[in-house]
Design an enzyme around this catalytic site. Sequence first.
Site, PDB file in Angstrom:
ATOM      1  N   ASP A   1       4.383 -47.068  22.396  1.00 45.37           N
ATOM      2  CA  ASP A   1       4.281 -46.555  21.032  1.00 45.37           C
ATOM      3  C   ASP A   1       3.056 -47.206  20.408  1.00 45.37           C
ATOM      4  O   ASP A   1       2.887 -48.422  20.515  1.00 45.37           O
ATOM      5  CB  ASP A   1       5.543 -46.912  20.235  1.00 45.37           C
ATOM      6  CG  ASP A   1       5.624 -46.176  18.912  1.00 45.37           C
ATOM      7  OD1 ASP A   1       4.721 -46.387  18.085  1.00 45.37           O
ATOM      8  OD2 ASP A   1       6.580 -45.416  18.712  1.00 45.37           O
TER       9      ASP A   1
ATOM     10  N   ALA B   1      20.732 -32.418  18.283  1.00 45.66           N
ATOM     11  CA  ALA B   1      21.423 -32.776  17.037  1.00 45.66           C
ATOM     12  C   ALA B   1      22.736 -32.016  16.866  1.00 45.66           C
ATOM     13  O   ALA B   1      23.343 -32.082  15.798  1.00 45.66           O
ATOM     14  CB  ALA B   1      20.511 -32.506  15.846  1.00 45.66           C
TER      15      ALA B   1
ATOM     16  N   HIS C   1      18.286 -26.646  22.817  1.00 49.70           N
ATOM     17  CA  HIS C   1      17.978 -27.467  21.636  1.00 49.70           C
ATOM     18  C   HIS C   1      19.264 -28.007  21.002  1.00 49.70           C
ATOM     19  O   HIS C   1      19.556 -27.755  19.836  1.00 49.70           O
ATOM     20  CB  HIS C   1      17.172 -26.650  20.620  1.00 49.70           C
ATOM     21  CG  HIS C   1      16.319 -27.499  19.718  1.00 49.70           C
ATOM     22  ND1 HIS C   1      15.085 -27.114  19.288  1.00 49.70           N
ATOM     23  CD2 HIS C   1      16.524 -28.731  19.167  1.00 49.70           C
ATOM     24  CE1 HIS C   1      14.560 -28.049  18.511  1.00 49.70           C
ATOM     25  NE2 HIS C   1      15.415 -29.040  18.422  1.00 49.70           N
TER      26      HIS C   1
ATOM     27  N   GLU D   1      10.686 -21.127  21.506  1.00 52.17           N
ATOM     28  CA  GLU D   1      12.151 -20.993  21.510  1.00 52.17           C
ATOM     29  C   GLU D   1      12.569 -19.712  20.810  1.00 52.17           C
ATOM     30  O   GLU D   1      11.961 -19.344  19.804  1.00 52.17           O
ATOM     31  CB  GLU D   1      12.794 -22.210  20.841  1.00 52.17           C
ATOM     32  CG  GLU D   1      12.511 -23.522  21.568  1.00 52.17           C
ATOM     33  CD  GLU D   1      13.184 -24.726  20.910  1.00 52.17           C
ATOM     34  OE1 GLU D   1      13.901 -24.537  19.912  1.00 52.17           O
ATOM     35  OE2 GLU D   1      13.011 -25.846  21.403  1.00 52.17           O
TER      36      GLU D   1
END
Length: 528
Positions: A171, A283, A280, A261
């Site tokens: 990162d 979540a 997807h 998508e």
Amino acid sequence: MLKILVTDDIAKTGVEVLESMPGATVDVRTGLSESELLEAIADAHALVVRSQTTVTDKVIQAARNLRVIGRAGVGVDNIDLESATRHGVLVINAPDGNTIAAAEHTFAMMISLARHIPVANRDLLAGNWNRKRFVGVELRGKTLAILGMGRIGTEVAKRAKVFGMNVIGYDPFLTEERALSLGIVKASLDDAIAEADFITVHTPLTKETHHMIDAARLQTLKRGVRIVNCARGGIIDELALCDALRTEQVAGAAIDVFESEPLREDHPLRSFDNVILTPHLGASTVEAQENVAIQVAEQIVRVLKDEPFDHAVNLPSLSAEQKARLTPYLALAEKLGLFAAQLAQGAPSNIRVTYAGDASAPDGGYLTRTVLKGLLGFQYRGEINYVNALQFAEESGIRVQEVRETRGRVYTNEISISFVTDGGLHQLTGTLYSESGPRIVELDGYPIDMPSEGVLLFTRHKDQPGMIGRIGTFLGDAQVNIAGMQVGRRESGGEAIMLLAVDRSVSPDVIGQIASVDGILMVRAIEL
């Protein structure tokens, strides 16, 4: 009576929080056309969306009473933030609500990939019993490279450690101190993926991370590596991944997000037995959907009650006097932070922000938070806002210091950022011109004068004849027009800098060509 308009499906618990606010009515109307939305929002004081509703400038202009837009989730790509800020409309999101769901889905995908669970299930349902065909690998002792150490990447790292994995983190803003606290090893992108048995990505999708894992990088990986993407489609070049799967350079992949998508029926990823695909779902847990709905609903209620709130994505509410004084400096502060993020080589461990003249007046921390939002938000897009920027910096091991002076070193009124990274010390100073707005007036000790907007190309190089011409030739061959130029040096034959304003983005190939020129010490493409 306050009106709260909800135009996308959110969990019932979130709606109940909104309905509990005295003096408010909640109007749930999903699937609206643009004309229906324009009519419905005309008298609304708050708007709640997920990803289906597109909140354009036209929609915001049609809302006569709108005070806040809430996004039940992280990304706000479907909301015109510039228009919302211009019209004084607060935008808030729910960055924490789906962190655990996304991390757990990542781990579910990794385990399923290691043990061939989906294909073994299909084979068994087809009437077979092929134990020898589906011999898997253990996670214990394997090296996992996590690309992106924000909230989700951090949660994945914690779980990987419990499974006995060796974790390498990449990162741009990962400090050695934070890596040590997590029990992981900090590495560059190329070093991290070269050592990995498993790779998982958790970065936002930006110009810099688009196709971060491309055909060239796939060939540098260990043969037999396994790759997981539950972050954003486009971080991995899907067609290049298919080629690597065909040659068995990559042993398997688990993909939850795609460049387009829904995934088209003839996409080549669908043809591999060693690829796991989900639509997807990162979540998509009951808890995550309830968490984001409740979180955004609670914040909207706070905003409408004029109470303290969290997770502001754009400019927080200010008094008229504060707004008049701070707004120009807030714009400068965020631009300086964004510039610093793209200038940095490695994670900043110390950031010192110096305010001088008018900028030095007490502001409740708004300016420093804005600098950090620009700096950290470049990498952690969607996670960083004005409210949590300082806390995020502290949790990341970045020490932040404020200094206030009566008069600046270069101009009376200025903001200066100095920060230390693996690449050394950098300093950046900006001021306000009444005629032309925010300007960058000093860079690493060299005086310059450039607008803090558009596309810039920055170089540090040896002060020798022909450097400007060679760089200009590369840009000209790439059809990149130079709109302005600033050069500076301290002594003849020593080091010099050049900052070019150009008309469009400079490709990585051109950056590479410039970097290869003898005498070039550093080159950065910076977009503000």
